[in-house]
Design a protein around this motif. Structure first.
Motif, mmCIF file in Angstrom:
data_model
loop_
_atom_site.group_PDB
_atom_site.id
_atom_site.type_symbol
_atom_site.label_atom_id
_atom_site.label_comp_id
_atom_site.label_asym_id
_atom_site.label_seq_id
_atom_site.Cartn_x
_atom_site.Cartn_y
_atom_site.Cartn_z
ATOM 1 N N SER A 30 0.826 -1.209 0.000
ATOM 2 C CA SER A 30 0.000 0.000 0.000
ATOM 3 C C SER A 30 0.858 1.255 0.000
ATOM 4 O O SER A 30 0.630 2.176 -0.799
ATOM 5 C CB SER A 30 -0.918 0.014 1.228
ATOM 6 O OG SER A 30 -1.782 -1.090 1.204
ATOM 7 N N ALA A 33 2.719 1.750 -3.277
ATOM 8 C CA ALA A 33 1.843 2.269 -4.332
ATOM 9 C C ALA A 33 1.616 3.770 -4.186
ATOM 10 O O ALA A 33 1.650 4.513 -5.180
ATOM 11 C CB ALA A 33 0.507 1.527 -4.315
ATOM 12 N N SER A 37 3.282 6.176 -7.053
ATOM 13 C CA SER A 37 2.362 6.983 -7.871
ATOM 14 C C SER A 37 2.724 8.463 -7.812
ATOM 15 O O SER A 37 2.702 9.156 -8.830
ATOM 16 C CB SER A 37 0.922 6.795 -7.402
ATOM 17 O OG SER A 37 0.511 5.467 -7.613
ATOM 18 N N ASN A 49 3.078 1.721 -14.609
ATOM 19 C CA ASN A 49 1.815 1.743 -13.894
ATOM 20 C C ASN A 49 1.173 0.375 -14.066
ATOM 21 O O ASN A 49 0.602 0.067 -15.111
ATOM 22 C CB ASN A 49 0.897 2.844 -14.425
ATOM 23 C CG ASN A 49 -0.362 2.988 -13.607
ATOM 24 O OD1 ASN A 49 -0.874 2.022 -13.037
ATOM 25 N ND2 ASN A 49 -0.874 4.202 -13.542
ATOM 26 N N LEU A 50 1.292 -0.443 -13.030
ATOM 27 C CA LEU A 50 0.779 -1.808 -13.113
ATOM 28 C C LEU A 50 -0.747 -1.861 -13.171
ATOM 29 O O LEU A 50 -1.315 -2.822 -13.678
ATOM 30 C CB LEU A 50 1.301 -2.635 -11.942
ATOM 31 C CG LEU A 50 2.818 -2.787 -11.881
ATOM 32 C CD1 LEU A 50 3.229 -3.573 -10.643
ATOM 33 C CD2 LEU A 50 3.367 -3.431 -13.142
ATOM 34 N N LEU A 51 -1.407 -0.838 -12.660
ATOM 35 C CA LEU A 51 -2.871 -0.834 -12.681
ATOM 36 C C LEU A 51 -3.413 -0.595 -14.088
ATOM 37 O O LEU A 51 -4.381 -1.226 -14.504
ATOM 38 C CB LEU A 51 -3.414 0.214 -11.718
ATOM 39 C CG LEU A 51 -3.129 -0.044 -10.241
ATOM 40 C CD1 LEU A 51 -3.670 1.092 -9.388
ATOM 41 C CD2 LEU A 51 -3.714 -1.371 -9.799
ATOM 42 N N THR A 52 -2.802 0.332 -14.811
ATOM 43 C CA THR A 52 -3.288 0.624 -16.165
ATOM 44 C C THR A 52 -2.554 -0.188 -17.222
ATOM 45 O O THR A 52 -2.981 -0.230 -18.376
ATOM 46 C CB THR A 52 -3.106 2.121 -16.498
ATOM 47 O OG1 THR A 52 -1.703 2.427 -16.528
ATOM 48 C CG2 THR A 52 -3.827 2.999 -15.500
ATOM 49 N N GLY A 53 -1.438 -0.792 -16.839
ATOM 50 C CA GLY A 53 -0.640 -1.558 -17.784
ATOM 51 C C GLY A 53 0.304 -0.709 -18.613
ATOM 52 O O GLY A 53 0.998 -1.203 -19.491
ATOM 53 N N GLU A 54 0.355 0.576 -18.309
ATOM 54 C CA GLU A 54 1.229 1.479 -19.056
ATOM 55 C C GLU A 54 2.674 1.298 -18.597
ATOM 56 O O GLU A 54 2.975 1.380 -17.413
ATOM 57 C CB GLU A 54 0.788 2.930 -18.837
ATOM 58 C CG GLU A 54 1.570 3.920 -19.653
ATOM 59 C CD GLU A 54 1.114 5.350 -19.430
ATOM 60 O OE1 GLU A 54 1.672 6.228 -20.097
ATOM 61 O OE2 GLU A 54 0.233 5.595 -18.586
#
Length: 175
Positions: A30, A33, A37, A49-54
């Motif tokens: 947590s 991240a 970010s 950015n692992l969440l968006t895959g960018e």
């Protein structure tokens, strides 16, 4: 009344069985991240950015506006904005990565706690609820260590280091 008391005691015993390794991992992920970010907003040419895959693995450089942000909004005393921006961007990438893998966890948590204190005192003094939560997680990681799911734990086992392992093991039982 006895039923309620028994229920409360059973719940407490169940909560006490939540493993340290799980709490520490959640805290490490947590906080990594949050700071990663923030660091990503300060650089250009390097995006993960692992969440968006960018993903763009170029050479990182400070964003065009980040020095102005440190000069005009953050206004840190004693440190020129160019140096403060570079230090913040670097710290917000290096220490979260170390937290993520659980390497040098206690020192990384200390560094990010120091950064949190600077942010609270000099930048956003009204954000105590957020910064207090961050501080609690960092203090937990500093006091209890990274947990069994970490490079620190693996190294302690390989090196047989009792002083490092003491923070990972509690009363001879893996946490």
């Amino acid at each position: 009344m006895i039923f309620l008391s028994s229920l409360v005691h059973r719940l407490i015993r169940a909560f006490e069985r939540i493993p340290h390794r799980l709490i520490a991992l959640l805290g490490r992920l947590s906080m990594a991240a949050v700071f990663w970010s923030s660091g990503q907003t300060k650089v250009q040419g390097f995006v993960v950015n692992l969440l968006t895959g960018e993903v763009h693995l170029g050479w990182p450089r400070l964003s065009d506006s980040v020095v102005d942000l440190f000069r005009d909004e953050y206004k840190l005393p004693l440190v020129p904005p160019e140096i403060a921006a570079t230090m913040a961007a670097t710290a917000e990438h290096v220490f979260p990565l170390l937290l993520l893998i659980g390497l040098g966890t206690r020192l990384s948590a200390l560094a990010l706690l120091g950064m949190t204190m600077v942010i609270e005192v000099f930048v956003y003094p009204d954000a105590y609820p957020t910064h207090g939560t961050w501080a609690a997680i960092f203090l937990y990681l500093m006091a209890r260590g990274p947990g069994a799911w970490s490079v620190d734990h693996w190294l302690a086992g390989r090196c047989g280091s009792r002083s490092v392992e003491r923070g990972v093991r509690h009363r001879g039982r893996e946490q």
